[in-house]
Each structure stands twice: as C-alpha cells, then as structure tokens.
Design an enzyme around this catalytic site. Sequence first.
Site, mmCIF file in Angstrom:
data_model
loop_
_atom_site.group_PDB
_atom_site.id
_atom_site.type_symbol
_atom_site.label_atom_id
_atom_site.label_comp_id
_atom_site.label_asym_id
_atom_site.label_seq_id
_atom_site.Cartn_x
_atom_site.Cartn_y
_atom_site.Cartn_z
ATOM 1 N N HIS A 40 0.836 -1.204 0.000
ATOM 2 C CA HIS A 40 0.000 0.000 0.000
ATOM 3 C C HIS A 40 0.875 1.261 0.000
ATOM 4 C CE1 HIS A 40 -2.712 -2.979 2.189
ATOM 5 N NE2 HIS A 40 -3.417 -2.677 1.121
ATOM 6 N N ARG A 191 -4.093 -10.151 4.346
ATOM 7 C CA ARG A 191 -4.591 -11.447 4.821
ATOM 8 C C ARG A 191 -3.453 -12.393 5.221
ATOM 9 N NH1 ARG A 191 -8.945 -10.346 0.767
ATOM 10 N NH2 ARG A 191 -10.895 -10.358 1.939
HETATM 11 P P1 AMP Z 1 -6.625 -3.779 -0.235
HETATM 12 O O1 AMP Z 1 -6.634 -2.822 0.898
HETATM 13 O O2 AMP Z 1 -5.887 -5.032 0.061
HETATM 14 O O3 AMP Z 1 -7.963 -3.984 -0.857
HETATM 15 O O4 AMP Z 1 -5.739 -3.116 -1.354
HETATM 16 C C1 AMP Z 1 -5.739 -1.757 -1.632
HETATM 17 C C2 AMP Z 1 -4.880 -1.529 -2.858
HETATM 18 O O5 AMP Z 1 -3.562 -1.989 -2.593
HETATM 19 C C3 AMP Z 1 -5.380 -2.308 -4.078
HETATM 20 O O6 AMP Z 1 -5.236 -1.489 -5.233
HETATM 21 C C4 AMP Z 1 -4.446 -3.486 -4.111
HETATM 22 O O7 AMP Z 1 -4.284 -4.039 -5.396
HETATM 23 C C5 AMP Z 1 -3.151 -2.862 -3.617
HETATM 24 N N1 AMP Z 1 -2.245 -3.896 -3.085
HETATM 25 C C6 AMP Z 1 -2.563 -4.926 -2.251
HETATM 26 N N2 AMP Z 1 -1.480 -5.697 -2.034
HETATM 27 C C7 AMP Z 1 -0.461 -5.143 -2.749
HETATM 28 C C8 AMP Z 1 0.911 -5.499 -2.935
HETATM 29 N N3 AMP Z 1 1.453 -6.565 -2.371
HETATM 30 N N4 AMP Z 1 1.670 -4.700 -3.745
HETATM 31 C C9 AMP Z 1 1.120 -3.604 -4.351
HETATM 32 N N5 AMP Z 1 -0.161 -3.222 -4.199
HETATM 33 C C10 AMP Z 1 -0.949 -3.983 -3.422
#
Ligand code: AMP
Length: 285
Positions: A40, A191
């Site tokens: 993030h 997760r």
């Molecule tokens: P989430 O809070 O997990 O729904 O993700 C928020 C944003 O962070 C989304 O655009 C995801 O694709 C991105 N994201 C999640 N994990 C990663 C990662 N390992 N590397 C880069 N971006 C990520």
Amino acid sequence: MKAPEVIETVDALRARVRAWRAAGDTVALVPTMGALHAGHVSLVELARRRARRVIVSVFVNPTQFGPNEDFARYPRPFGADLDKLAMAQADVVFHPDASEMYPEGFATTISLAGPAAAGLEDKFRPTHFQGVATIVAKLLLQPLPDVAIFGEKDFQQLAVIRQLARDLHLPVEIVGAPTMREADGLALSSRNIYLDERQRKFAPNLHQAMQWAAGRIRAGEPVELAVREAAAAISAAGFVIDYLEVRDARTLAPPTPGQKPGELRLLAAARLGTTRLIDNIAVGD
Ligand code: AMP
C-alpha cells in the site's frame, strides 16, 4: 512528520478538494481497506509522484465480501495505518463509516460484464466485483481525483476498474502499480497475518511454482502442460487451488494458440487452510 488530516464525511472531503483545486493542486487517490503494508505504501509513493495532493481512503467495504467471507474478522488497525500514512506523507485519510457510504435507502449497484465475468475471481466470489465496482465508482466520484492508483496484485480488479472508468467516462486516470513481495516471493497482503507459522513457510510455493510455469512457457512448453505441472507442485505444498490460469493480460480472455508470452498473464487463487491467497505474474519477461 505531519499527521494526515482524517476526514470522515463526503461533504468535508469535497470541501478539502475544492480548496486544493482553488490553489491549483492536482489530486491522487489511493483506495484501500486498511491493514496497510509496504505494498500500500508503494501506491502512496507512486501517488505522490503523480499529483501534488494525496488522499488515501481506508474503508472495509462490506458489499464486496460474500456471506461466508472474512468481513467481520478483516483486520482494522487504524492507528497503525495512520502512522504509516504519516510516514508516507499522505495529505488526507478518508475514513468514512458504513452509514456514510451506504446511507439508509441506498439502492444502486454497478455491475459489469467483460473482465468482471472472466471466470476467475468472479467464479468463486460471484458478488465481489459488483461490490468493488460500486464502491470504487463512489470513491472516484466523491473527490474526483486526477489519478487513482490500484495494485496489479488484484489484477482482475484492476481490469474491472479500467473498464468501469472507461464505460462511465469517469474523468480519472487509472494507474496500475507493481506487486510488492516478501523476500521469499510471497505477495504482501493484509490477509497474510491469518497464516500460521507452518502455512507461512509453504505460502511462497505459490509464487515459485507460478514463476517456474511462466519460465517453461517462455521456453516453448505448451501452456496447459506447464500449468498442469505447476498446479501439481502447488497442491503438493498443501494448497487447494481455486484457479491457476493463463489469460490474455489485456482482456483476461483465454489465450489464443500461438499468442506471445509477452501478451499473457498467469493468475492464481489458492487456499492454505482457511486463508485464500491470490497472485499473478506476467508470463513474458
Ligand atoms: P486492499 O486494501 O488489500 O484492498 O488493497 C488496496 C490496494 O492496494 C489495491 O489497489 C491493491 O491491489 C493494492 N495492493 C494490495 N497488495 C499489494 C501489494 N502486495 N503490492 C502492491 N499493491 C498492493
């Protein structure tokens, strides 16, 4: 290090953006569900390079979780998230509650075909992308940023959001950002904390087998054979595979015979115990 301003209502968010716009500032948005990690933070850093002002939204969106999924136990460490966003120099953290985003009487759902019906995540999470499309449309329309950053980690989601923005003429540039990983290759995910010690040891096998399969395809091995062998390795590491598939990277359609590795993406979802991991990589170099 300046703490970001926390804004909880759409009206206040719009007032803040109006003031920025009056000063001539450009605006980037990074939507998240919180429980932030270095992946993030990399999106926030990219946002800072793309615009003068950066909003990070932190909202665990109930409508994108299925009835038997982890909405209730999804981690919500908001204090730690704020510290990370201060370090990353976000200007505003938009942190609405569910009644701000879905007030009583809310009745609109956005659903898409195309990449949202590719037969990957949608096959296992049938209501997921309508929840994602609806909340992302709202999050884009509320501040109307110049640019919004999404991770390639959620590759099908990124394709869905590009389609949504195009179809609705949303005046926001959608930018994809590379997946951040642990040193052993495991993609960072909020997760991953669900994994116990033993599962954490086996978790990198997913990415390793995917890389192996991509290498074999680049070397000329038939896609089905490389994928079948990688699937066997992933299962042997203790995963139950939801899908492991090569698709056209742009449309997410099944590959046509003879398609070049550079046009293909290998996508996977697999469960270790009750924890579901997703990952994807380019098949070409
Ligand atoms: P989430 O809070 O997990 O729904 O993700 C928020 C944003 O962070 C989304 O655009 C995801 O694709 C991105 N994201 C999640 N994990 C990663 C990662 N390992 N590397 C880069 N971006 C990520």
